[in-house]
Design a protein around this motif. Structure first.
Motif, short mmCIF file in Angstrom:
data_model
loop_
_atom_site.label_atom_id
_atom_site.label_comp_id
_atom_site.label_asym_id
_atom_site.label_seq_id
_atom_site.Cartn_x
_atom_site.Cartn_y
_atom_site.Cartn_z
N GLN A 194 0.85 -1.25 0.03
CA GLN A 194 -0.11 0.08 -0.06
C GLN A 194 0.99 1.11 -0.03
OE1 GLN A 194 -1.73 -0.71 4.24
NE2 GLN A 194 -1.27 1.45 4.35
N GLY A 219 -3.48 4.23 1.67
CA GLY A 219 -4.09 3.14 2.45
C GLY A 219 -4.99 2.36 1.42
N VAL A 220 -5.14 0.88 1.78
CA VAL A 220 -6.01 -0.03 0.98
C VAL A 220 -7.29 0.61 0.49
CG1 VAL A 220 -6.73 -2.09 0.74
CG2 VAL A 220 -4.77 -1.81 1.78
N LEU A 221 -8.14 0.98 1.62
CA LEU A 221 -9.49 1.54 1.51
C LEU A 221 -9.78 2.51 0.27
CD1 LEU A 221 -11.56 0.25 2.77
CD2 LEU A 221 -11.70 2.18 4.28
N LYS A 222 -8.94 3.69 0.52
CA LYS A 222 -8.76 4.85 -0.50
C LYS A 222 -8.35 4.59 -1.84
CE LYS A 222 -8.58 8.96 2.49
NZ LYS A 222 -8.36 8.41 3.93
N ARG A 274 -21.13 -8.26 9.43
CA ARG A 274 -20.10 -7.38 9.25
C ARG A 274 -18.51 -8.13 8.98
NH1 ARG A 274 -20.95 -2.83 6.76
NH2 ARG A 274 -19.00 -2.11 7.81
N ALA A 275 -18.42 -9.36 9.93
CA ALA A 275 -17.13 -9.98 9.81
C ALA A 275 -16.73 -10.50 8.81
CB ALA A 275 -17.28 -10.95 11.06
N PRO A 276 -15.26 -10.20 8.18
CA PRO A 276 -15.02 -10.64 7.05
C PRO A 276 -14.64 -12.16 7.30
CG PRO A 276 -13.54 -8.56 7.72
CD PRO A 276 -14.52 -9.11 8.82
N ARG A 307 -12.35 -15.22 5.79
CA ARG A 307 -11.23 -15.16 5.11
C ARG A 307 -10.55 -16.55 4.68
NH1 ARG A 307 -8.88 -9.99 5.62
NH2 ARG A 307 -10.05 -8.51 7.38
N PHE A 314 -12.82 -8.16 3.05
CA PHE A 314 -13.76 -6.92 3.12
C PHE A 314 -13.85 -6.24 1.76
CE2 PHE A 314 -15.34 -2.43 3.95
CZ PHE A 314 -16.26 -2.77 4.80
N PRO A 336 -14.35 -2.97 -0.43
CA PRO A 336 -14.71 -1.63 0.00
C PRO A 336 -15.68 -0.92 -0.54
CG PRO A 336 -12.34 -1.95 0.04
CD PRO A 336 -13.04 -3.43 -0.54
#
Lengths: 122, 381
Positions: free
Chosen positions: B36, B40-43, B305-307, B309, B332, B334
């Motif tokens: 990353q 960050g990963v989300l953005k 909501r729990a990922p 994996r 998750f 995004p």
């Protein structure tokens, strides 16, 4: 008057009498990245020191949050479950995870103060 | 933190650029790669879906398959001995998704194959590139020269603004459609450009000589719509797009049919086709086509909501019973703001909407078999 102590696993504890408010440090949230899910312990749960008490998940991975001391969970931060991103924006403030009644104050002896924690993460 | 030995890791031609952009470097497939950047990963994920992202995928293998006869059809026929795809039908300037299969019908690697007119151009996974090249040399050396293009970088430009960003440097880009591929000048550099990617978004992959890679990447990043994107978001983007990650969702123990990749095997190579079979594991793979496989890769959406994996066991019921399958990728999403996963289940439990349970930290969380891609793809057809 509260005192803040730190664990080597990057939890912080704000201690007020025999009650500790527990969260993860700003350093920890930076390492984790964007937090997308938080699982909190149930109120009333008896935690043993070093036991996995909560889970914090970023997009990338899941990490355990350990009980820094032995005691009973008095409160869990439901606002955090609803808005996990608080961990990134205010790790050592609004993003507290849970409050615990400290069973044995002797366990606090092994924790770090702010200066020691800073040295630990430097 | 994973300890990693910096010295043993290879670097791509864009390593210095990653470091100067603040990339967080991690070991991946033997390379020191950015997981990353400061965004960050989300953005980074969301930026790729709304604007455009630039990815360094230079760790992947680029191979030219040059026919000794000079006729590209001969290279295509030769490659058909190793893959269940119709390679002969790939027109000049076009590209197709393929898999190298083994004698058991499992998948050795997945790859892209483009017809460049006088030769085939292959892009293979980083972790598999050496065995893939050895495999090609062992089986195709009679017909082809296998030319490892180790002096080239590979840059992916993905997202709705990829076309406008690339058009400024490559006049030919806007006219390309999904899976077009060929040599084009980009910013005056001789590149190979394909309109494809691994995010579910419209976009391009640009093969560029290593010496020019940083200049090209920096020129693309000058566009305010383009941000650098790390491997973290690359994984969440491909997961939302329902695309397989080799070594996780597909491997030597999964056939293309089990992996729900039937669409990638053309009729000409199936039973009754003009060139049916003739690839490793054909007997088992064609039997899976004709009689069905017993398990199938499916998409999974969690109710909570729990990922969920990779590695999570799947169950038919909320208590008791043996596991019926396993999650092979999950996390998750995004763009969906929700957990997404994929995994293998018995075909009887593969129908859309089937309720299953995934075991996460000792608890069985309700999940549902869901259609993939999870996020609608925006390929330019």
């Amino acid at each position: 008057m509260t005192t803040t102590l730190y664990t080597s696993d990057h939890e912080w504890l704000a201690i007020d009498g025999d009650i500790a408010t527990v969260g993860i440090t700003d350093y920890a949230q930076q390492q984790l990245g964007d937090v997308v899910f938080v699982e909190l312990p149930k109120v009333g749960r008896a935690l043993k020191k070093a036991e996995a008490a909560a889970v914090v998940e970023s997009v990338k991975a899941a990490s355990d949050v350990y009980a820094p001391v032995t005691g009973e969970v008095l409160e869990a931060n439901e606002a955090l479950a609803a808005e996990p991103a608080l961990v990134n924006s205010d790790a050592q403030g609004k993003a507290w995870f849970f409050k615990i009644r400290i069973a044995d104050k002797g366990e606090l002896g092994g924790l770090m103060d702010e200066a020691a924690y800073k040295a630990h993460t430097a | 933190m994973l300890a990693h030995d910096q010295d043993s890791l290879k670097r791509t031609p864009l390593y210095d650029l990653h470091v100067s952009l603040g990339g967080k470097m991690v070991p991946f497939a033997g390379y020191d790669m950015p997981v990353q950047y400061p965004a960050g990963v989300l953005k980074e994920h969301l930026h790729t879906r709304s604007k455009a992202g630039l990815f360094d995928v230079s760790h992947m293998g680029q191979i030219a398959l040059r026919p000794k006869s000079g006729k590209v059809e001969d290279a295509a026929r030769a490659l058909e001995r190793l893959v269940p795809q119709d390679i002969v039908a790939i027109q000049p300037g076009r590209q197709r998704y393929a898999q190298f299969t083994n004698a058991d019908g499992g998948i050795l690697d997945d790859l892209m194959v483009a017809n460049f007119g006088d030769h085939l151009f292959l892009v293979v996974n980083a972790a598999c590139k050496e065995p893939d090249e050895a495999h090609l040399r062992a089986h195709l050396s009679g017909d082809c020269v296998i030319d490892s293009l180790a002096d080239r970088a590979l840059i992916a430009l993905q997202g709705p603004k990829a076309e406008s960003a690339l058009a400024k440097l490559c006049a030919a880009a806007p006219a390309m459609t999904f899976m077009d591929a060929g040599p084009h000048d980009v910013a005056g550099i001789k590149c190979f450009v394909s309109r494809s990617g691994y995010t579910g978004e419209d976009g391009f992959e640009i093969s560029v000589p290593a010496a020019d890679a940083e200049r090209l990447a920096r020129t693309l990043l000058d566009d305010p719509d383009v941000l650098p994107i790390g491997l973290g978001a690359r994984d969440s983007l491909r997961l939302e797009a329902g695309l397989c990650l080799y070594g996780h969702d597909i491997d030597t123990a999964t056939t293309p049919v089990e992996a729900a990749l039937e669409w990638s095997v053309q009729k000409s190579r199936r039973s009754g086709g003009a060139r049916a079979g003739g690839f490793p594991g054909a007997e088992r793979i064609l039997a899976h086509f004709d009689q069905g496989a017993s398990r199938r890769r499916v998409g999974l959406r969690a109710e909570g909501r729990a990922p969920v994996r990779e590695g999570a066991l799947l169950f038919a019921n909320d208590a008791g019973g043996e596991p019926i399958g396993k999650v092979t990728s999950g996390g998750f999403g995004p763009s969906l703001n929700a957990p997404v996963a994929m995994g293998y289940v018995p075909v009887g439990l593969a129908a859309l909407g089937t309720k299953l349970f995934a075991e996460v930290r000792g608890q069985r969380l309700p999940v549902q078999v869901a259609a993939m891609p999870f996020v609608k793809n925006t390929y330019k057809r």
